[in-house]
Design a protein around this motif. Structure first.
Motif, short mmCIF file in Angstrom:
data_model
loop_
_atom_site.label_atom_id
_atom_site.label_comp_id
_atom_site.label_asym_id
_atom_site.label_seq_id
_atom_site.Cartn_x
_atom_site.Cartn_y
_atom_site.Cartn_z
N PRO A 262 33.30 77.87 -21.95
CA PRO A 262 33.34 77.09 -23.20
C PRO A 262 34.75 76.74 -23.65
O PRO A 262 34.94 75.77 -24.39
CB PRO A 262 32.65 78.01 -24.22
CG PRO A 262 31.84 78.95 -23.41
CD PRO A 262 32.55 79.12 -22.09
N THR A 263 35.74 77.48 -23.20
CA THR A 263 37.13 77.20 -23.58
C THR A 263 37.72 76.02 -22.80
O THR A 263 38.84 75.59 -23.09
CB THR A 263 38.01 78.44 -23.33
OG1 THR A 263 37.86 78.83 -21.96
CG2 THR A 263 37.60 79.59 -24.25
N GLU A 264 36.97 75.48 -21.83
CA GLU A 264 37.49 74.39 -21.00
C GLU A 264 37.25 73.01 -21.59
O GLU A 264 37.67 72.01 -21.01
CB GLU A 264 36.86 74.45 -19.60
CG GLU A 264 37.30 75.64 -18.79
CD GLU A 264 36.74 75.61 -17.38
OE1 GLU A 264 37.08 74.67 -16.62
OE2 GLU A 264 35.96 76.52 -17.03
N SER B 190 39.77 71.10 -19.30
CA SER B 190 40.13 71.31 -17.89
C SER B 190 39.80 70.06 -17.08
O SER B 190 38.96 69.24 -17.48
CB SER B 190 39.39 72.52 -17.31
OG SER B 190 38.02 72.22 -17.12
N VAL B 191 40.43 69.96 -15.94
CA VAL B 191 40.18 68.84 -15.04
C VAL B 191 38.72 68.82 -14.63
O VAL B 191 38.06 67.78 -14.67
CB VAL B 191 41.12 68.91 -13.81
CG1 VAL B 191 40.77 67.85 -12.78
CG2 VAL B 191 42.58 68.78 -14.25
N ARG B 192 38.19 69.97 -14.23
CA ARG B 192 36.80 69.99 -13.78
C ARG B 192 35.83 69.66 -14.92
O ARG B 192 34.82 69.00 -14.68
CB ARG B 192 36.46 71.30 -13.10
CG ARG B 192 36.47 72.53 -13.98
CD ARG B 192 36.23 73.78 -13.17
NE ARG B 192 36.05 74.95 -14.03
CZ ARG B 192 35.63 76.11 -13.58
NH1 ARG B 192 35.36 76.28 -12.30
NH2 ARG B 192 35.50 77.14 -14.41
N LEU C 191 41.13 73.57 -11.98
CA LEU C 191 41.14 74.57 -13.05
C LEU C 191 42.23 74.32 -14.09
O LEU C 191 42.21 74.93 -15.16
CB LEU C 191 41.32 75.97 -12.45
CG LEU C 191 40.14 76.48 -11.63
CD1 LEU C 191 40.53 77.76 -10.90
CD2 LEU C 191 38.90 76.66 -12.48
N ARG C 192 43.16 73.44 -13.79
CA ARG C 192 44.24 73.15 -14.74
C ARG C 192 43.67 72.46 -15.97
O ARG C 192 42.64 71.80 -15.91
CB ARG C 192 45.31 72.29 -14.09
CG ARG C 192 46.10 73.05 -13.06
CD ARG C 192 47.17 72.20 -12.42
NE ARG C 192 47.84 72.97 -11.37
CZ ARG C 192 48.50 72.42 -10.38
NH1 ARG C 192 48.62 71.10 -10.29
NH2 ARG C 192 49.08 73.19 -9.47
N SER C 193 44.41 72.58 -17.07
CA SER C 193 43.95 71.94 -18.30
C SER C 193 45.11 71.37 -19.07
O SER C 193 46.28 71.65 -18.78
CB SER C 193 43.15 72.93 -19.15
OG SER C 193 43.98 73.99 -19.54
N GLY C 194 44.78 70.59 -20.06
CA GLY C 194 45.76 69.99 -20.95
C GLY C 194 45.11 69.73 -22.28
O GLY C 194 43.97 70.15 -22.52
N ILE C 195 45.83 69.03 -23.13
CA ILE C 195 45.33 68.71 -24.47
C ILE C 195 45.07 67.21 -24.55
O ILE C 195 45.94 66.40 -24.27
CB ILE C 195 46.34 69.13 -25.56
CG1 ILE C 195 46.68 70.61 -25.46
CG2 ILE C 195 45.81 68.75 -26.95
CD1 ILE C 195 45.55 71.55 -25.78
N ALA C 196 43.86 66.86 -24.97
CA ALA C 196 43.49 65.46 -25.23
C ALA C 196 42.66 65.44 -26.52
O ALA C 196 41.80 66.30 -26.71
CB ALA C 196 42.69 64.89 -24.07
N SER C 197 42.94 64.51 -27.37
CA SER C 197 42.24 64.42 -28.66
C SER C 197 42.33 65.74 -29.42
O SER C 197 41.36 66.19 -30.04
CB SER C 197 40.78 64.02 -28.47
OG SER C 197 40.66 62.80 -27.81
N THR D 38 52.15 66.55 -21.56
CA THR D 38 52.05 65.63 -22.69
C THR D 38 50.66 65.73 -23.31
O THR D 38 49.65 65.65 -22.61
CB THR D 38 52.29 64.18 -22.23
OG1 THR D 38 53.53 64.11 -21.53
CG2 THR D 38 52.28 63.21 -23.39
N GLU D 39 50.60 65.89 -24.64
CA GLU D 39 49.31 65.87 -25.32
C GLU D 39 48.84 64.42 -25.37
O GLU D 39 49.58 63.53 -25.81
CB GLU D 39 49.43 66.46 -26.72
CG GLU D 39 49.65 67.95 -26.70
CD GLU D 39 49.52 68.61 -28.06
OE1 GLU D 39 48.89 68.01 -28.97
OE2 GLU D 39 50.05 69.71 -28.21
N LEU D 40 47.62 64.19 -24.91
CA LEU D 40 47.10 62.83 -24.82
C LEU D 40 46.26 62.49 -26.05
O LEU D 40 45.51 63.33 -26.56
CB LEU D 40 46.27 62.69 -23.54
CG LEU D 40 47.04 62.98 -22.25
CD1 LEU D 40 46.12 62.93 -21.05
CD2 LEU D 40 48.20 62.02 -22.09
#
Length: 172
Positions: A8-10, A148-150, A137-143, A89-91
């Protein structure tokens, strides 16, 4: 990898509805491909007079929704690329109604839209095939939310499945 493997954290909680609409039968990459063919076949069976239909004033047409799927998938794929490549970069989010208003989908043929959707999905499919397990498995910030990518891959599929259900329930 299957949607049940996501934590759920993804993803932001509002994406849970989309992820829940993805089958556990196939892997992410398999479902990216299969769901495209399933959707195109479904759309090709819709009567021609329904593509410009709105079930209520101010609602999108089927053509608008297909263009929305194209635009959203491009944005999601860009996010997946950034996160997989460790771009920190936060998207930003995007205002889907503004995109639909500017897209002029109703001036295009259904075949043009389906061809573009297919092209975009093939590019997305190749992108996801290029990712290794670590990158998925990598992740970032969007909105303003982690993703995560997956999870993005499953959201792309679930978003399409969601709109297909809307077609069935409100347009046909």
């Amino acid at each position: 990898m299957k949607p049940s493997q996501l934590q759920p954290t993804e993803y932001a909680s509002y994406y849970g509805n989309y992820i829940a609409q993805v089958s556990e039968e196939y892997t992410l990459v398999e479902e990216l491909e299969i769901s495209l063919h399933r959707f195109i076949k479904f759309v090709q069976d819709i009567p021609m007079d329904k593509f410009d239909y709105r079930y209520a004033e101010g609602k999108w047409t089927i053509k608008d929704i297909i263009q929305h799927l194209i635009d959203a998938e491009r944005i999601f794929a860009y996010r997946a690329l950034c996160f997989a490549r460790k771009d920190v970069t936060e998207l930003p989010g995007f205002e889907e109604n503004d995109y639909v208003d500017e897209a002029n989908a109703n001036h295009r043929s259904i075949m043009e839209l389906l061809t573009e959707l297919s092209s975009v999905r093939h590019a997305t499919l190749l992108l996801f095939k290029s990712f290794n397990e670590e990158q998925l498995l990598r992740s970032g910030i969007a909105s303003n939310n982690p993703m995560s990518v997956r999870a993005i891959g499953f959201v792309i599929i679930g978003h399409q499945n969601h709109h297909q259900k809307v077609f069935e329930e409100r347009y046909l």
